[in-house]
Design an enzyme around this catalytic site. Structure first.
Site, PDB file in Angstrom:
ATOM      1  N   ARG A 266     -21.873   3.396 -15.495  1.00  0.00           N
ATOM      2  CA  ARG A 266     -23.087   2.617 -15.764  1.00  0.00           C
ATOM      3  C   ARG A 266     -24.019   3.453 -16.625  1.00  0.00           C
ATOM      4  NH1 ARG A 266     -26.800   5.221 -12.729  1.00  0.00           N
ATOM      5  NH2 ARG A 266     -26.013   6.358 -10.906  1.00  0.00           N
TER       6      ARG A 266
ATOM      7  N   TYR B 262     -15.452  13.158   2.411  1.00  0.00           N
ATOM      8  CA  TYR B 262     -15.923  13.943   1.271  1.00  0.00           C
ATOM      9  C   TYR B 262     -15.408  15.381   1.352  1.00  0.00           C
ATOM     10  CZ  TYR B 262     -19.342  16.020  -1.980  1.00  0.00           C
ATOM     11  OH  TYR B 262     -19.950  16.687  -3.004  1.00  0.00           O
TER      12      TYR B 262
END
Length: 320
Positions: free
Chosen positions: A45, A151
């Site tokens: 984006r 993570y």
């Protein structure tokens, strides 16, 4: 401190994940150093106006190897900073998506290095590679690593693959285990240490803050300028001085939410905080409270410049 390679003065750089907390500041600083056209920003984006107006930008999905290869070839990229990742708290909500992004993006960039299509790679690891059985105080460079989060698992796996690609294929990949990061320029993106940025914003805007970690939760932290400087120093160091090809421990300061509140109250005496711990507390409890970064200090001259008091001063002044 060290003799740098000639290509570092002539490189074309690709930042993947340039719109994130680290990527934005890294991109802008590299453009100051190398010129706008030499640093290609990319993300899935567009970023803020400052980033978009500062130089070339490409919409790029880091998990799409063909698209990545095309951008590298088109711009003649020789250095890649892979900053795209799904962070700790968000990754727990979307574990398979986190694994796909965090691991496949790394494989794509490492394979570009293996195929000699790029010369040098930076990939960030994290203190999330450590787990509840890791020594919590002055956590050593080489120690027990049993991460308990998606993570952390992806970062630990990534470290092993970075070292493997260096040993097996000669890929010049370098990495830092970032602690929690504090910045006034960009907001964090779903990490367990986000409170240490949010708290400054709300101290100024509301005069109060509800913290999602307990008051005595001590974690390793770092001001963003130190983190960026460490990253660029590592990347500019001659290859023979890089002794660790998994990821370097890095440290600056450790503090608790209570510590940061006291620091803010020296400037804003009426500031108040409440504590309502959530799922991020369990993640924080599995991480170290301080880090031994002696390898980084010895191998490439790392030394932090910001402590908590200076960080608080910078945050409040700039956010005002």
């Amino acid at each position: 401190m060290y003799i740098f390679n000639v290509f570092l003065m002539q490189q074309t750089i690709l930042i993947i994940g340039a719109c994130g907390q680290i990527g934005t500041e890294l991109t802008l600083l590299l453009r100051e150093q190398h010129g706008a056209d030499a640093v290609i920003a990319s993300d899935i984006r567009q970023g803020n106006d400052g980033l978009m107006d500062s130089g070339p930008f490409e919409i790029l999905d880091a998990t799409d190897y063909d698209a990545l290869e095309e951008v590298v070839a088109y711009y003649g990229v020789d250095t890649v900073y892979l900053m795209a990742a799904m962070l700790s708290a968000t990754a727990e909500k979307f574990p398979e998506r986190a694994w796909d992004l965090n691991m496949n993006s790394l494989f794509n960039v490492l394979n570009l290095g293996k195929e000699k299509k790029v010369d040098r790679i930076f990939w960030p690891s994290s203190i999330a590679v450590f787990g509840p059985n890791t020594p919590k105080t002055k956590t050593p460079q080489h120690t027990i690593m049993e991460p308990s989060t998606v993570y952390g698992i992806s970062k630990q796996s990534g470290e092993r693959w970075c070292e493997y690609y260096f040993e097996k294929y000669g890929v010049d990949v370098r990495s830092i285990r970032y602690p929690g990061l504090v910045s006034w320029k960009t907001m964090p993106g779903g990490g367990t240490t986000d409170y240490a940025v949010e708290i400054y914003h709300e101290a100024l805007s509301k005069g109060s803050y509800d913290c999602f970690l307990d008051s005595d939760t001590e974690l390793p932290m770092m001001f963003m300028e130190d983190a960026i400087r460490a990253t660029l120093t590592l990347m500019d160091t001659a290859s023979e001085h890089i002794k660790i090809r998994s990821s370097y421990n890095l440290a600056a300061m450790s503090f608790t939410p209570s510590d940061i509140v006291k620091s803010i109250q020296k400037k804003l005496p009426d500031f108040t905080v409440s504590y309502t711990s959530d799922s991020r507390q369990k993640i924080a409890d599995s991480w170290p409270n301080s880090i031994d970064d002696s390898f980084a200090r010895n191998d490439w001259g790392w030394a932090p410049e910001y402590d908590l008091e200076r960080t608080t001063k910078e945050m409040l002044q700039n956010l005002r």
